[in-house]
Design an enzyme around this catalytic site. Structure first.
Site, PDB file in Angstrom:
ATOM      1  N   GLY A 122       2.224  -7.358 -52.963  1.00 40.70           N
ATOM      2  CA  GLY A 122       0.815  -7.627 -53.228  1.00 40.70           C
ATOM      3  C   GLY A 122       0.484  -9.078 -52.968  1.00 40.70           C
ATOM      4  O   GLY A 122       1.153  -9.772 -52.200  1.00 40.70           O
ATOM      5  N   SER A 123      -0.536  -9.566 -53.644  1.00 38.02           N
ATOM      6  CA  SER A 123      -1.022 -10.929 -53.418  1.00 38.02           C
ATOM      7  C   SER A 123      -0.211 -11.956 -54.210  1.00 38.02           C
ATOM      8  O   SER A 123       0.402 -11.618 -55.233  1.00 38.02           O
ATOM      9  CB  SER A 123      -2.482 -11.036 -53.854  1.00 38.02           C
ATOM     10  N   PRO A 124      -0.192 -13.213 -53.759  1.00 35.68           N
ATOM     11  CA  PRO A 124       0.485 -14.267 -54.526  1.00 35.68           C
ATOM     12  C   PRO A 124      -0.054 -14.398 -55.945  1.00 35.68           C
ATOM     13  O   PRO A 124       0.709 -14.645 -56.882  1.00 35.68           O
ATOM     14  CB  PRO A 124       0.208 -15.532 -53.703  1.00 35.68           C
ATOM     15  N   VAL A 168      -1.316 -12.085 -58.001  1.00 36.04           N
ATOM     16  CA  VAL A 168      -0.761 -11.036 -58.874  1.00 36.04           C
ATOM     17  C   VAL A 168       0.757 -11.186 -58.971  1.00 36.04           C
ATOM     18  O   VAL A 168       1.354 -10.890 -60.000  1.00 36.04           O
ATOM     19  CB  VAL A 168      -1.148  -9.632 -58.367  1.00 36.04           C
ATOM     20  N   GLY A 169       1.375 -11.677 -57.908  1.00 36.75           N
ATOM     21  CA  GLY A 169       2.819 -11.916 -57.936  1.00 36.75           C
ATOM     22  C   GLY A 169       3.214 -12.866 -59.052  1.00 36.75           C
ATOM     23  O   GLY A 169       4.250 -12.696 -59.699  1.00 36.75           O
ATOM     24  N   GLU A 228       7.144  -9.365 -52.530  1.00 38.21           N
ATOM     25  CA  GLU A 228       6.674  -9.339 -51.141  1.00 38.21           C
ATOM     26  C   GLU A 228       5.195  -9.682 -51.172  1.00 38.21           C
ATOM     27  O   GLU A 228       4.355  -8.843 -51.486  1.00 38.21           O
ATOM     28  CB  GLU A 228       6.906  -7.944 -50.540  1.00 38.21           C
ATOM     29  N   CYS A 250      -0.346  -7.484 -44.342  1.00 35.37           N
ATOM     30  CA  CYS A 250       0.107  -8.773 -44.879  1.00 35.37           C
ATOM     31  C   CYS A 250       0.671  -9.702 -43.820  1.00 35.37           C
ATOM     32  O   CYS A 250       0.684 -10.913 -44.000  1.00 35.37           O
ATOM     33  CB  CYS A 250       1.140  -8.552 -45.987  1.00 35.37           C
TER      34      CYS A 250
END
Length: 468
Positions: free
Chosen positions: A192-194, A196-197, A214, A248
């Site tokens: 997902g996105s940075p 949310v990461g 990822e 991505c």
């Protein structure tokens, strides 16, 4: 860990079952992978295509190529190599430890959580699952709620193929993910996105859970004047417009040698027309934006760029009712525009120019490390310079996206674009612990050096330090 958590019981079932699964043979794991392969390749192939078309009008051929094929290929590759991966790896033992032997065991991490995104739901849910099964883990899958038809179908597939004390799929929205992240998993694989990461990593830290993240970011594409521009633009349009740019590792923006700009714009228009006709909205080869929220995000970003003096060189049309955005090329974008600050994740391509390759490299390095970096050039010196003086999760020279498909290459980011790797043996290692084992066979040197310490033992230590 609260017993009131709605997924506590499921987690406990898998926890209780983890050693039984962990002790399965490579043949038993291969049997599971073959069941999944059969489901994707034959039983549910048509249903998968229909579900993704229902979710965001993804063309059937594109689903075959970007969703089903990568997972089936991952399964085939894993089946061919799993026996070797599971063998104990013998390693050398120093002379100072004479009488011992050493080896590495790839043991399962245990109970794992895979949280997957909406843009490639089949690929990015079942791809990591292949590695988790190969490693001998139990798994809870949490796909995105933004592709409801595909998530519902994946739940049906998982329920049909596996017992829930081994592999289960949980549907739901943000609250579901939050509840799952409260549980003490042994490993979490998140795509997902940075932004949310960071939330996932923070939640994992409470239990010291290992993570594979990822993520994404702004993947630059550098083109110099030695490149075959016609071929380069064709590949860039393909990479940017596949899945309507919701990829991505899609080219996020182009850094183009200044003199090439007029020709690039001309070729961009030409290739969009070749791929998707004069009116891409009518093309059966072009996807839609996944929902109105993301459509609005992208159209607002484009309007923001225009309001700050940017020029739409090609495309720019959209239709809210259909979540349609035309392949769009924009130049003259200031750095404070949203298109240059955030990952675009859509079919809008910013075009920036440079005079010297050092300027292009400097621009890349002024930003976060990207998940992918692309170079179009015939000049080996330039290619080597860019690779040697930038940092990125992956790089593809004279093409884009293809690095994802080579199972012999690790796939993943660096820092802001991710932690850990996937695919092939690299994915297998994410879901296993490399357990070191030393076995003592006879009396060793260390046994001779135990207390009480004497002058004779000191001489042995001196010799050891000097010679071994």
């Amino acid at each position: 860990m609260s017993t009131e958590n709605p997924y506590f019981e499921l987690f406990q079932k898998q926890k209780a079952h983890q050693f039984q699964i962990g002790n399965t043979t490579y043949k038993e794991r291969i049997a599971k992978l073959k069941r999944l392969q059969e489901a994707l390749e034959k039983t549910y192939r048509q249903a998968i295509c229909e579900a993704l078309f229902a979710d965001f009008k993804k063309p059937f051929l594109e689903t075959d190529l970007t969703e089903i094929y990568p997972v089936v290929d991952e399964i085939k590759f894993t089946i061919s190599n799993l026996k070797t991966w599971l063998k104990h790896e013998k390693v050398a033992t120093p002379v100072s430890m004479l009488g011992s032997s050493s080896f590495i065991v790839n043991e399962p991490k245990g109970v794992c959580l895979i949280i997957s995104p909406w843009n490639y739901p089949i690929n990015l849910t079942f791809g990591p699952l292949v590695s988790a099964i190969a490693g001998g883990n139990t798994v809870i899958l949490k796909p995105s709620e933004m592709t409801p038809n595909t998530s519902k179908l994946m739940a049906k597939i998982v329920l049909e193929l596996f017992d829930e004390n081994e592999i289960a799929l949980v549907e739901g929205e943000v609250e579901t993910s939050s509840a799952l992240l409260e549980l003490p998993f042994n490993h979490i694989f998140f795509t997902g996105s940075p932004a949310v990461g960071k939330i996932v990593m923070k939640a994992a830290s409470k239990h010291l859970t290992s993570v594979t993240l990822e993520l994404g970011g702004k993947s630059p594409t550098i083109i110099d004047d030695s490149s075959n521009l016609e071929k380069a633009v064709k590949k860039i349009v393909y990479g940017k417009c596949t899945n309507a740019g919701q990829t991505c590792i899609a080219p996020d923006y182009v850094l183009l040698q200044e003199s090439l700009k007029p020709e690039f714009v001309k070729l961009f228009k030409q290739e969009v027309k070749t791929f998707y006709s004069e009116n891409p909205e009518s093309s059966e080869s072009y996807s839609r934006i996944v929902n109105s929220k993301h459509f609005e995000r992208l159209t607002k970003a484009l309007e923001d760029a225009k309001s700050k003096g940017s020029l739409v060189e090609a495309g720019g049309r959209s239709k809210a009712a259909d979540c349609y955005i035309e392949p769009t090329l924009v130049s003259g974008i200031p750095e404070n525009a949203t298109l240059m600050e955030d990952e675009i994740f859509g079919p809008i391509l910013p075009l920036k120019t440079y005079r010297a390759i050092e300027d292009a490299v400097g621009y890349v390095n002024a930003n976060e490390k990207p998940l992918a970096l692309y170079i179009f050039s015939k000049n080996k010196k330039t290619i080597d310079y860019v690779i040697g003086n930038t940092r990125a999760g992956s790089t593809c020279v004279n093409h884009n996206l293809l690095q994802f498909l080579n199972h012999n290459l690790p796939f993943g980011g660096s820092n802001n674009s991710g932690i850990g790797k996937s695919h092939g043996v690299f994915g297998f290692h994410e879901f296993t612990n490399q357990r070191s084992v030393l076995k003592q066979h006879t009396i060793g040197a260390v046994d001779l050096l135990m207390p009480p310490y004497t002058g004779w033992k000191q001489k042995l230590v001196d010799l050891t330090i000097k010679w071994f």
